[in-house]
Design a protein around this motif. Sequence first.
Motif, short mmCIF file in Angstrom:
data_model
loop_
_atom_site.label_atom_id
_atom_site.label_comp_id
_atom_site.label_asym_id
_atom_site.label_seq_id
_atom_site.Cartn_x
_atom_site.Cartn_y
_atom_site.Cartn_z
N MET A 48 -10.62 -5.08 -2.40
CA MET A 48 -9.56 -4.62 -3.29
C MET A 48 -9.62 -3.11 -3.50
N ARG A 49 -10.82 -2.58 -3.73
CA ARG A 49 -10.93 -1.14 -3.96
C ARG A 49 -10.47 -0.35 -2.74
N LYS A 50 -10.85 -0.83 -1.57
CA LYS A 50 -10.42 -0.15 -0.35
C LYS A 50 -8.92 -0.17 -0.20
N MET A 51 -8.29 -1.29 -0.55
CA MET A 51 -6.84 -1.39 -0.45
C MET A 51 -6.15 -0.46 -1.44
N LEU A 52 -6.70 -0.35 -2.64
CA LEU A 52 -6.12 0.56 -3.63
C LEU A 52 -6.24 2.02 -3.19
#
Length: 291
Positions: free
Chosen positions: A1-5
């Motif tokens: 999720m952090r990478k996608m954000l």
Amino acid sequence: MRKMLLTTAMEMMARGITPSIAELAEAADVSRATAYRYFATQGELVSAIVGESLGPILDWHSDAPTAAERVDALFCATYPRLEQYEVPLRAAIQLSLQQIAQQGASGPAAERPFVRGFRIKRLRSAAAPLQGKLDEAQFDRVVQALSLLYGTEVFLVLKDIWHLELDQILDVVRWTAGAVLQRAEREMPVAQKTSAPTIRRPRPVRKAAGIGVAAKRVEKLAKERAAQTAATSPVDKPAKDAAVKSRPAMPAKPKAAEVPDVAKAARAPAAPIVPRAARPPTLRARRKPSR
């Protein structure tokens, strides 16, 4: 999720938008709670984007023996990365300037500001071979001078104002960094500039006036005596005798008896004086008297 954000935020920055956390949640199609769970403030989001952009630069390390080699390697590794992630880095500078302006106008900001300072650790690591050779104040001044040549601001100044390409930018910053390090080396103590011990050569002894002339005279006399000794040696005696025999005979000096005694001659009786009448007539007297 952090990478996608982070990927979504970098895409928005590429379009010229520096998103807030709410705008990022909407663009990523996630709830605001989920977005705030990873990034509490916009400053944290931008800081994470900068960290993702610089990537390997933040973990850069070199084992080169000299500060000049380390600084040159750091610049060559950083500036191509700055060009590759120019857009998000420009957004980070813009956000930092906005937060500074808000702090000056309305006091402390409500949220934690975007913190910059990645370059300090990198530059101190690159200049580490100078530690111990310079005092603390001199070493800090070298790092501060190098910080004027390293970073996004320098890259944008040379690109936007001077319209330089990447290779030209690298040439300018590397040349200037070399000048800074050369000045730092001139400020080192003399004993630390060279690892080999300094060998002092003995100074030549100055001769006093007249000593050289006296020495030459002594040497000349010694040569003359050596020549005389060689002439009277048994080896050269036959040659010397032959040379003496070949010389012409010198006339013998008169004996003392044969030399006339001037004093005795002075004491001898003088010749008798003859009267004029008794003298024989001369040729002039025989002439007839003139008429």
